[in-house]
Design a protein around this motif. Structure first.
Motif, short mmCIF file in Angstrom:
data_model
loop_
_atom_site.label_atom_id
_atom_site.label_comp_id
_atom_site.label_asym_id
_atom_site.label_seq_id
_atom_site.Cartn_x
_atom_site.Cartn_y
_atom_site.Cartn_z
N GLU A 272 0.82 -1.21 0.00
CA GLU A 272 0.00 0.00 0.00
C GLU A 272 0.86 1.26 0.00
O GLU A 272 0.56 2.24 -0.69
CB GLU A 272 -0.94 -0.01 1.21
CG GLU A 272 -2.07 -1.02 1.08
CD GLU A 272 -2.98 -1.02 2.29
OE1 GLU A 272 -2.66 -0.27 3.25
OE2 GLU A 272 -3.98 -1.75 2.28
N ASP A 273 1.95 1.21 0.81
CA ASP A 273 2.87 2.37 0.80
C ASP A 273 3.47 2.57 -0.59
O ASP A 273 3.55 3.70 -1.11
CB ASP A 273 3.98 2.16 1.83
CG ASP A 273 3.44 2.19 3.25
OD1 ASP A 273 2.35 2.78 3.44
OD2 ASP A 273 4.09 1.62 4.15
N ARG A 274 3.92 1.46 -1.20
CA ARG A 274 4.47 1.58 -2.55
C ARG A 274 3.41 2.08 -3.54
O ARG A 274 3.70 2.91 -4.41
CB ARG A 274 5.00 0.21 -3.02
CG ARG A 274 6.24 -0.24 -2.26
CD ARG A 274 6.70 -1.60 -2.79
NE ARG A 274 7.87 -2.10 -2.05
CZ ARG A 274 8.44 -3.26 -2.27
NH1 ARG A 274 7.93 -4.08 -3.20
NH2 ARG A 274 9.50 -3.62 -1.57
N LEU A 275 2.19 1.52 -3.38
CA LEU A 275 1.12 1.97 -4.28
C LEU A 275 0.83 3.46 -4.10
O LEU A 275 0.63 4.18 -5.08
CB LEU A 275 -0.14 1.14 -4.01
CG LEU A 275 -1.36 1.45 -4.89
CD1 LEU A 275 -1.03 1.19 -6.35
CD2 LEU A 275 -2.56 0.61 -4.46
N CYS A 276 0.81 3.90 -2.85
CA CYS A 276 0.60 5.34 -2.60
C CYS A 276 1.72 6.17 -3.21
O CYS A 276 1.48 7.21 -3.84
CB CYS A 276 0.48 5.58 -1.09
SG CYS A 276 -1.00 4.90 -0.35
N SER A 277 2.96 5.71 -3.00
CA SER A 277 4.09 6.46 -3.58
C SER A 277 4.02 6.44 -5.11
O SER A 277 4.29 7.46 -5.77
CB SER A 277 5.41 5.86 -3.09
OG SER A 277 5.53 4.51 -3.54
N THR A 278 3.64 5.26 -5.68
CA THR A 278 3.52 5.19 -7.14
C THR A 278 2.42 6.12 -7.64
O THR A 278 2.56 6.78 -8.67
CB THR A 278 3.23 3.75 -7.56
OG1 THR A 278 4.24 2.89 -7.04
CG2 THR A 278 3.22 3.63 -9.08
N ARG A 279 1.29 6.15 -6.89
CA ARG A 279 0.21 7.07 -7.26
C ARG A 279 0.66 8.52 -7.18
O ARG A 279 0.32 9.34 -8.05
CB ARG A 279 -0.99 6.84 -6.37
CG ARG A 279 -1.75 5.55 -6.68
CD ARG A 279 -2.90 5.36 -5.72
NE ARG A 279 -3.65 4.13 -6.04
CZ ARG A 279 -4.66 3.66 -5.30
NH1 ARG A 279 -5.05 4.32 -4.20
NH2 ARG A 279 -5.28 2.55 -5.68
N LEU A 280 1.41 8.82 -6.12
CA LEU A 280 1.92 10.20 -6.02
C LEU A 280 2.85 10.54 -7.18
O LEU A 280 2.77 11.63 -7.77
CB LEU A 280 2.65 10.37 -4.68
CG LEU A 280 1.77 10.31 -3.43
CD1 LEU A 280 2.63 10.38 -2.17
CD2 LEU A 280 0.75 11.45 -3.43
N GLU A 281 3.74 9.58 -7.51
CA GLU A 281 4.62 9.81 -8.65
C GLU A 281 3.82 9.96 -9.95
O GLU A 281 4.12 10.81 -10.80
CB GLU A 281 5.61 8.65 -8.77
CG GLU A 281 6.63 8.61 -7.65
CD GLU A 281 7.57 7.43 -7.80
OE1 GLU A 281 7.37 6.64 -8.76
OE2 GLU A 281 8.49 7.28 -6.96
N LEU A 282 2.78 9.09 -10.10
CA LEU A 282 1.94 9.19 -11.30
C LEU A 282 1.22 10.53 -11.37
O LEU A 282 1.13 11.15 -12.44
CB LEU A 282 0.94 8.03 -11.31
CG LEU A 282 -0.02 7.96 -12.51
CD1 LEU A 282 0.78 7.79 -13.80
CD2 LEU A 282 -1.01 6.82 -12.34
N ASP A 283 0.72 10.97 -10.22
CA ASP A 283 0.07 12.29 -10.20
C ASP A 283 1.04 13.40 -10.54
O ASP A 283 0.71 14.34 -11.28
CB ASP A 283 -0.55 12.54 -8.81
CG ASP A 283 -1.71 11.60 -8.53
OD1 ASP A 283 -2.30 11.10 -9.51
OD2 ASP A 283 -2.01 11.37 -7.34
N SER A 284 2.27 13.29 -10.02
CA SER A 284 3.28 14.32 -10.35
C SER A 284 3.63 14.28 -11.83
O SER A 284 3.77 15.33 -12.48
CB SER A 284 4.53 14.09 -9.50
OG SER A 284 5.14 12.85 -9.81
N VAL A 285 3.74 13.03 -12.38
CA VAL A 285 4.04 12.93 -13.82
C VAL A 285 2.88 13.50 -14.64
O VAL A 285 3.09 14.21 -15.64
CB VAL A 285 4.30 11.45 -14.20
CG1 VAL A 285 4.38 11.30 -15.71
CG2 VAL A 285 5.61 10.99 -13.56
N LYS A 286 1.62 13.20 -14.22
CA LYS A 286 0.47 13.78 -14.92
C LYS A 286 0.48 15.29 -14.85
O LYS A 286 0.18 15.98 -15.83
CB LYS A 286 -0.83 13.22 -14.33
CG LYS A 286 -1.11 11.78 -14.69
CD LYS A 286 -2.44 11.33 -14.09
CE LYS A 286 -2.78 9.91 -14.49
NZ LYS A 286 -4.06 9.44 -13.90
#
Length: 479
Positions: A127-141
């Motif tokens: 979940e932590d990795r998923l949250c970090s990945t989502r944050l990175e994806l949001d930043s990339v978006k």
């Protein structure tokens, strides 16, 4: 019984139940309802097993005390408890097997708890990795959206700059065209000024020479010397005096060339606009104006010859002077161009156009519509005959081979066609040299079209009785 009690104590089932109860109490509000029910069932199963072992020990202890031993205790404590309808099925397994099963169950529960804890920790990590990945994806978006916005703004700026640049280029081109037009206008004005200056200089030279001649004549008339009895041809001053026509020939030539160009650029277009109200075909209108120009030159040449013969006949009996009779005739014509009967030439041109088989006109109108254009052409052509050498139009015919030295092609021509379909404006000649180019239309199949047109009867010949033509011709004659 002692062995059974020892095994039950060694299994530490109660401590396991206590640990499970404490763990359940900690996780009760975290885990789901199904998990809580599963844990409760596990505790019930474990408790029932412990109770089964205790009932076995109770039975063995009662057997060891005798037939009546422990009756009071059973009556006072066990029977009331059993009266609560709590029953427990006796196990079908042996006590040792039950204890082993309890130990195995405890071990499995322990392993299951460890696996659950490790799974939960892994889930938390995922979940932590998923949250970090989502944050990175949001930043990339967000970066992609910012890049897209910057790209759109850059495109808009580039388009704006391009439009501004195109507008500036168009504005600069317009200014350059205006500058060229002003420069050409200034050049024309300078040429006019130079022409006027040359004309004035010629006038001054001529007047100076005439003044000198008059002064010498006055001196000879006052002097008693026998000089007046001498022949006029022997006077050196008179023999060298030029005529006005020769003095002003260059200036008049320049002025007449300018008039010829102005006729093409102004008078012809006005006449063309006037004729387009009655004739829809542009080719027919251009043919009419071209034939009008050619007929005007022919009428002016004939009128000049007749006028020159009359002047020569009038001046020959009384001609005396240093210049020849031809010079005197030319000088007289140049001085009296207003005596030219231009209306007669206009009428001759209109009559010639009425019988011309190459052009036609609606029967309700007349060629008198272009009489103003014909009049200016006749005047210019008559003045061109007074030059030395005279200016005349080049010979032209439909279907002739196109020549770059005589004509320039019109905008609607076929530039690969070798033959002239029809002429828009005649070329001006000085002897055998073209000094002003004409304009012609070149198209393929010109010879066949010209032959078919020449064979068709002209509708103009049947319009001699047109009331409009008769009325207008009568008014022109009265004028």
């Amino acid at each position: 019984m002692a062995d059974t009690l020892r095994r039950l104590a060694n299994t530490s089932s109660c401590s396991v139940v206590q640990q499970k109860l404490e763990a359940w109490d900690k996780d009760y509000h975290v885990i789901s309802c199904d998990q809580n029910l599963n844990r409760c069932c596990e505790l019930l199963e474990l408790t029932s097993r412990v109770q089964g072992q205790l009932f076995t020990i109770l039975s063995l202890t009662a057997q060891e005390g005798g037939h009546y031993a422990g009756v009071d205790t059973l009556k006072s404590r066990l029977l009331p408890w059993l009266s609560t309808c709590f029953t427990m099925a006796t196990t079908s397994v042996s006590p040792d097997t039950s204890l082993n099963l309890i130990q195995d169950n405890v071990e499995k529960d322990r392993k299951l708890q460890e696996l659950s804890l490790s799974h939960e920790s892994d889930m938390f990590k995922m979940e932590d990795r998923l949250c970090s990945t989502r944050l990175e994806l949001d930043s990339v978006k967000q970066k992609l959206a910012d890049a897209k916005f910057e790209l759109d703004s850059t495109k808009n700026k580039s388009a704006t700059i391009l439009l501004a640049t195109e507008d500036e280029i168009l504005h600069l081109k317009a200014e350059l065209q205006d500058a060229y037009e002003q420069m050409n206008l200034y050049k024309m004005k300078m040429e006019d000024y130079d022409r006027q200056v040359r004309l004035l200089r010629d006038e001054v030279t001529y007047l100076t020479a005439e003044k000198t001649i008059l002064q010498e004549r006055l001196m000879r008339s006052r002097s008693p010397s026998p000089v007046p009895h001498c022949s006029r041809g022997s006077s050196p001053v008179r023999a060298e005096s030029p005529a006005r026509a020769r003095l002003t020939s260059s200036a008049r030539r320049t002025r007449l060339l300018s008039c010829f160009s102005e006729l093409y650029a102004t008078e012809r277009l006005e006449a063309q606009s006037l004729l387009r109200r009655y004739v829809d075909d542009l080719e027919t209108v251009q043919r009419i104006l071209f034939i009008a120009a050619v007929e005007s030159f022919q009428a002016a040449r004939l009128a000049y010859r007749q006028f020159k013969l009359r002047v020569r006949k009038t001046l020959s009996p009384t001609h005396v002077g240093p210049e020849s009779l031809e010079d005197s005739v030319a000088d007289y014509i140049v001085r009296n161009l207003d005596l030219y009967d231009v209306q007669t030439s206009v009428n001759d041109v209109i009559n010639a156009m009425n019988v011309n088989p190459r052009i036609s006109f609606p029967p309700e109108v007349d060629f008198v519509l272009v009489s103003s254009f014909i009049r200016e052409m006749c005047r210019t052509a008559f003045s061109m005959q007074t030059l030395e050498p005279p200016l005349d139009l080049a010979f032209s015919t439909d279907g002739e081979l196109y020549s770059d030295t005589k004509y320039r092609r019109s905008y609607d021509s076929e530039f690969t066609a070798p033959l002239v379909a029809y002429h828009v404006w005649p070329a001006l000649m000085e002897g055998d040299t073209v000094i002003v180019k004409g304009e012609a239309v070149t198209r393929r199949g010109t010879l066949w079209r010209s032959r078919s047109r020449s064979r068709s009867p002209s509708p103009v010949r049947s319009r001699s009785g047109s009331p409009t033509r008769t009325l207008v011709s009568f008014n022109e004659t009265q004028l």
